[in-house]
Design a protein around this motif. Structure first.
Motif, short mmCIF file in Angstrom:
data_model
loop_
_atom_site.label_atom_id
_atom_site.label_comp_id
_atom_site.label_asym_id
_atom_site.label_seq_id
_atom_site.Cartn_x
_atom_site.Cartn_y
_atom_site.Cartn_z
N PRO A 8 0.88 -1.41 0.04
CA PRO A 8 0.09 -0.02 0.03
C PRO A 8 0.80 1.28 0.06
CG PRO A 8 -0.72 -1.47 1.78
CD PRO A 8 0.53 -1.96 1.15
N THR A 9 2.07 1.37 0.66
CA THR A 9 2.93 2.65 0.78
C THR A 9 3.93 2.57 -0.20
OG1 THR A 9 4.15 1.15 2.40
CG2 THR A 9 2.34 2.51 3.27
N LEU A 10 4.61 1.55 -0.83
CA LEU A 10 5.86 1.67 -1.30
C LEU A 10 5.25 1.23 -2.82
CD1 LEU A 10 8.94 2.41 -1.25
CD2 LEU A 10 9.02 -0.28 -1.08
N PRO A 11 5.56 2.23 -3.75
CA PRO A 11 5.23 1.67 -5.21
C PRO A 11 6.36 0.78 -5.56
CG PRO A 11 5.72 4.16 -5.02
CD PRO A 11 5.72 3.60 -3.75
N GLY A 12 6.30 0.14 -6.71
CA GLY A 12 7.56 -1.04 -7.03
C GLY A 12 8.00 -1.90 -5.79
N SER A 13 6.98 -2.08 -5.01
CA SER A 13 7.44 -2.96 -3.80
C SER A 13 7.87 -4.28 -4.06
CB SER A 13 6.59 -2.93 -2.65
OG SER A 13 5.54 -3.78 -3.04
N VAL A 14 7.49 -5.03 -5.36
CA VAL A 14 7.81 -6.05 -5.70
C VAL A 14 9.43 -6.42 -6.01
CG1 VAL A 14 5.88 -7.23 -7.05
CG2 VAL A 14 7.15 -5.61 -8.22
N TRP A 15 10.07 -5.34 -6.44
CA TRP A 15 11.57 -5.40 -6.61
C TRP A 15 12.04 -5.34 -5.33
CZ3 TRP A 15 11.73 -6.79 -11.31
CH2 TRP A 15 10.87 -6.59 -11.99
N PHE A 16 11.64 -4.58 -4.23
CA PHE A 16 12.10 -4.51 -3.21
C PHE A 16 12.14 -6.02 -2.46
CE2 PHE A 16 11.81 -0.19 -3.65
CZ PHE A 16 13.01 0.34 -3.42
N ALA A 17 10.92 -6.39 -2.76
CA ALA A 17 10.60 -7.79 -2.17
C ALA A 17 11.53 -9.03 -2.83
CB ALA A 17 9.18 -8.22 -2.53
N LEU A 18 11.87 -8.63 -3.99
CA LEU A 18 12.91 -10.04 -4.54
C LEU A 18 14.26 -9.72 -3.84
CD1 LEU A 18 12.02 -9.73 -8.43
CD2 LEU A 18 11.35 -11.59 -6.64
N VAL A 19 14.66 -8.32 -3.85
CA VAL A 19 15.98 -8.04 -3.19
C VAL A 19 15.93 -8.90 -1.81
CG1 VAL A 19 17.49 -6.50 -1.97
CG2 VAL A 19 16.45 -6.00 -4.40
N ALA A 20 14.77 -8.62 -1.13
CA ALA A 20 14.58 -9.17 0.32
C ALA A 20 14.65 -10.76 0.31
CB ALA A 20 13.36 -8.79 1.14
N ALA A 21 14.12 -11.29 -0.68
CA ALA A 21 14.07 -12.65 -0.88
C ALA A 21 15.51 -13.28 -1.09
CB ALA A 21 13.27 -13.14 -2.06
N MET A 22 16.48 -12.61 -1.79
CA MET A 22 17.73 -12.99 -2.21
C MET A 22 18.55 -12.97 -1.00
SD MET A 22 19.04 -11.12 -5.68
CE MET A 22 20.54 -11.96 -5.73
N LEU A 23 18.30 -11.84 -0.14
CA LEU A 23 19.06 -11.65 1.06
C LEU A 23 18.79 -12.77 2.34
CD1 LEU A 23 19.13 -7.94 1.64
CD2 LEU A 23 20.97 -9.09 0.90
N ILE A 24 17.45 -13.22 2.29
CA ILE A 24 16.85 -14.12 3.07
C ILE A 24 17.75 -15.68 2.58
CG2 ILE A 24 15.03 -15.54 4.16
CD1 ILE A 24 13.55 -12.87 3.81
N GLY A 25 17.39 -15.73 1.29
CA GLY A 25 18.13 -17.13 1.06
C GLY A 25 19.65 -17.25 1.23
N ALA A 26 20.22 -15.93 0.93
CA ALA A 26 21.70 -16.21 1.24
C ALA A 26 21.92 -16.39 2.76
CB ALA A 26 22.40 -14.66 0.90
N LEU A 27 20.92 -15.51 3.57
CA LEU A 27 21.29 -15.62 5.04
C LEU A 27 21.29 -17.23 5.40
CD1 LEU A 27 21.65 -13.96 7.74
CD2 LEU A 27 18.96 -14.15 7.84
N PHE A 28 20.31 -18.21 5.06
CA PHE A 28 19.93 -19.45 5.43
C PHE A 28 21.09 -20.40 4.95
CE2 PHE A 28 15.93 -17.35 7.30
CZ PHE A 28 15.90 -18.18 8.48
N SER A 29 21.48 -19.84 3.78
CA SER A 29 22.58 -20.83 3.08
C SER A 29 23.74 -20.76 4.04
CB SER A 29 22.71 -20.57 1.65
OG SER A 29 23.31 -19.02 1.64
N LEU A 30 23.92 -19.74 4.64
CA LEU A 30 25.10 -19.80 5.49
C LEU A 30 25.16 -20.79 6.18
CD1 LEU A 30 27.25 -17.45 5.30
CD2 LEU A 30 26.09 -16.13 7.41
N ILE A 31 24.15 -21.29 7.00
CA ILE A 31 23.84 -22.56 7.66
C ILE A 31 24.48 -23.73 7.10
CG2 ILE A 31 22.42 -23.98 9.18
CD1 ILE A 31 20.53 -21.79 9.46
N HIS A 32 24.07 -23.85 5.87
CA HIS A 32 24.62 -24.91 5.32
C HIS A 32 26.06 -24.82 4.89
CE1 HIS A 32 24.52 -28.47 2.53
NE2 HIS A 32 24.95 -27.74 1.38
N ALA A 33 26.47 -23.51 4.46
CA ALA A 33 27.89 -23.45 4.18
C ALA A 33 28.71 -23.66 5.35
CB ALA A 33 28.07 -21.97 3.73
#
Lengths: 382, 300
Positions: free
Chosen positions: B58-83
């Motif tokens: 509702p507040t941020l136009p183009g939030s899908v792109w920020f959402a994708l960046v967030a998704a990448m960061l979260i994926g990288a964060l949890f892959s750290l456990i595996h690494a």
């Protein structure tokens, strides 16, 4: 100088002795890892502002049937706890048996599904003779699971196809095949078949009455018998010895006259049979109609955690199966006490992650052994 | 035939997440680390993207792109456990990957219950909007990821070193390459890409994250890595094939000539094809030599 040094060594030696004994005991590490999982779960619940006491109240109610908030006792909860544990114990045995041969069986889920499907077909089309009907279903489920696992073992031994990739693929093949075949039954709709005849069910009036009408079934005896069979094959037979030898070192086993291809295939087939039986126990013990699966039940995947915590031994798997069964069976009780039920899955996942860090403990041992050796060498040189 | 072309946007929508995740898996395996946790990492990414988008829409136009960046960061964060488990502690890579998969369903739905008071994220009004021809931007993202992975792996020194770590880590180390560092980089990249893939999936194919959102896409990606024989070209082709099969399983009801086949026929294709090719090509080993084996410093 030397006295001071030896004094220090002595104290260090005592502490090290305890630490080494602890680290090198698989059982102690399992207990430690589980406690660590619960600790993290508790902290997580605190962090999101819920009361972890409610989680433990739910676990207590699962274990003892005693509802601490209302002060009522109902043995049905204990029965449901055992019921939830049975497929986990069997899938744990499946994973563990393969692991003893040096194989990683991620395919318990698929073997479970083919076992379940075979049992459903025998239940609907088999001869309705009391006693014989469900026994046939158990046999069919075990054979189907054995076939599904055996394929993977054979591919591994003959074509060196990675059993990890192959079992994951076969999990999905089993799932879609089960859906397709079950919907071929004329009376089936998109999610279930007709009710099973009474003779096919594993339900046991004695066990059910004992636990105030729970779904606890003959599956209990099946799971206990499987634990015994597992122990017997692994520890007491030539076959078990050959399987373990193959697991330790394939080439050495081959050189000492063990037929490695047969060993690997057989090991995966037996592992598959355990998982197939888990499917039968769920299909005919907990349900009275056939299911068109809408998703994977997940027993096979939790079974991996069960075997890891149980250190691939029969007794350990029995205990850890009961532990994970408790977590699973406590889910609705937690949800009704404002604890998100997924906390149990988080604890299971954490336990597996921590177990994978066990290698880290081994590194500590090696590092310490090296240091002690170095110190000894140093003393000698002096 | 016409209807197959009509399906093209849907097929690309299905292919994109599988391709992105498969490239991630390929990079990790080329460095010598199996990442069986792709499925779970996609789940984390999908959950992150859905949550981010649902809250900020509702507040941020183009939030899908920020959402994708967030998704990448979260994926990288949890892959750290595996690494950490697989590289630093030399743990069994299959076990720690399985741990990630088990954790993913638990943690994501747990957080949904805390944030949204239900077992799924709040549905968002609009996901990602399709571009010209009804093709979602995720298809272009996938192509960029594919080309970039080829360029980096085969045209840059960093890619050469990374591949060396997967083929013969001891030789790589003797040439002065820090094996652990490259393996960490590769696993983090695979986590980020799997997260991105999860984000792409949830923002184009559904309107919210549930525990059924990923439903095996990560394992299909894993299959695409094997079937594609660990090269960008092969993995790209395999993903295209598998994504098409997935799309056909869903949309084949629209194609009259295919109605006689059961939908399971297409669903099961990626897995059967992978299994069969693994057997057929079993004589020659295309997999990186050292994949799945922890690197022991000073070991022979």
């Amino acid at each position: 100088m030397s006295a001071a040094a030896s004094g220090k060594d002595g104290k260090g030696g005592l502490k090290a002795g305890f630490l080494d004994a602890f680290i090198s005991s698989d059982g102690a590490i399992s207990v430690f890892v589980v406690l660590l999982g619960f600790l993290c779960g508790t902290i997580l619940i605190l962090a999101v502002g819920r009361n972890p006491g409610n989680m433990y109240a739910a676990l207590l109610q699962t274990l003892s049937g005693y509802d601490i908030t209302r002060g009522v006792w109902n043995a049905r909860y204990i029965g449901e706890w055992f019921t939830a544990s049975l497929p986990l114990i069997l899938c744990g045995l499946s994973m563990g048996f393969a692991a003893r041969t040096g194989l990683f069986n991620i395919g318990s889920e698929g073997q479970y599904i083919v076992g379940l499907t075979a049992a459903q077909f025998v239940a609907i089309y088999g001869p309705q003779v009391p006693g014989l009907h469900w026994a046939l279903a158990l046999l069919a489920g075990a054979l189907a699971g054995a076939l599904w696992g055996g394929i993977v073992g054979w591919l591994k031994a003959k074509y060196s196809v990675s059993e990890v990739v192959a079992t994951i693929m076969l999990n999905y093949v089993a799932y879609f095949l089960s859906r397709y075949l079950t919907r071929l039954i004329p009376e089936a709709n998109t999610y279930k078949t007709q009710s099973f005849p009474k003779t096919a069910l594993l339900s046991d009036p004695f066990l059910s009455q004992l636990t105030n009408g729970s779904r606890l079934s003959i599956g209990l005896y099946v799971a206990l018998a499987c634990c015994l069979i597992y122990w017997f094959i692994i520890e007491r037979t030539k076959l078990g010895f050959e399987l373990r030898a193959t697991g330790f070192n394939k080439e050495a086993a081959r050189c000492s006259g063990i037929r490695v291809t047969r060993s690997i295939t057989l090991s995966m087939a037996i592992a598959g049979a355990f998982a197939g039986l888990a499917g039968v126990v769920v299909a005919l013990g907990s349900f009275s109609y056939g299911r068109v699966l809408a998703g994977q039940d997940g027993y096979g995947f939790t079974g991996i955690a069960v075997a890891l915590v149980g250190n691939n031994t029969a007794g350990g798997t029995l205990l850890s199966g009961l532990l994970f069964g408790m977590l699973q069976s406590a889910q609705p009780l937690m949800q009704s006490r404002m604890i998100p039920k997924e906390i149990t899955q988080i604890i299971s996942g954490l336990v597996v992650v921590f177990i994978s860090l066990r290698a880290g403990f081994k590194m500590i041992i090696e590092w310490r052994a090296k240091r002690i050796a170095r110190e000894r060498r140093g003393e000698r040189d002096e | 035939m016409n209807s197959i072309f009509g399906l093209l946007p849907s097929i690309l929508m299905m292919v994109a997440p599988i391709l992105i995740a498969a490239i991630g898996g390929m990079i990790a395996e080329r460095s010598g680390v199996t990442n069986i946790g792709l499925e779970g990492l996609m789940g984390f990414g999908a959950f992150g993207a859905a949550t981010f988008h649902a809250l900020l829409e509702p507040t941020l136009p183009g939030s899908v792109w920020f959402a994708l960046v967030a998704a990448m960061l979260i994926g990288a964060l949890f892959s750290l456990i595996h690494a950490y488990a697989a590289i630093s502690l030399k743990a069994d890579q299959t076990v720690s990957g399985t741990g990630i998969n088990l954790l993913a369903i638990g943690i994501t739905v747990f957080l949904c219950q805390i944030i949204f008071k239900q077992e799924r994220t709040e549905p968002y009004k609009l996901g990602m909007m399709p571009g010209p021809g009804g093709v979602y931007p995720t298809a272009y993202i996938a192509i960029v990821v594919l080309l970039a992975s080829w360029y980096v792996l085969y045209k840059r020194p960093v890619g050469l070193r990374l591949r060396a770590c997967g083929e013969h880590p001891a030789a790589a180390a003797s040439a002065g390459i820090d094996v652990k560092k490259y393996r960490y980089l590769a696993v983090l990249a695979s986590g980020a890409l799997a997260g991105l893939a999860g984000g792409c999936l949830v923002l184009t194919q559904t309107i919210q994250y549930t525990n059924m959102t990923i439903n095996g896409a990560g394992f299909i990606a894993l299959a695409a890595v094997s079937f594609g024989r660990w090269t960008p070209k092969g993995v790209g082709g395999a993903s295209l094939l598998f994504g098409t099969a997935v799309a056909l399983a869903i949309y084949m009801v629209n194609i009259p000539s295919m109605r006689s086949l059961p939908p399971e026929f297409f669903s099961v294709m990626p897995y059967v094809i992978t299994l069969v090719t693994l057997v057929i090509f079993s004589g020659k080993d295309y997999a990186p030599k050292a994949v799945g084996i922890p690197y022991e410093k000073g070991g022979s």
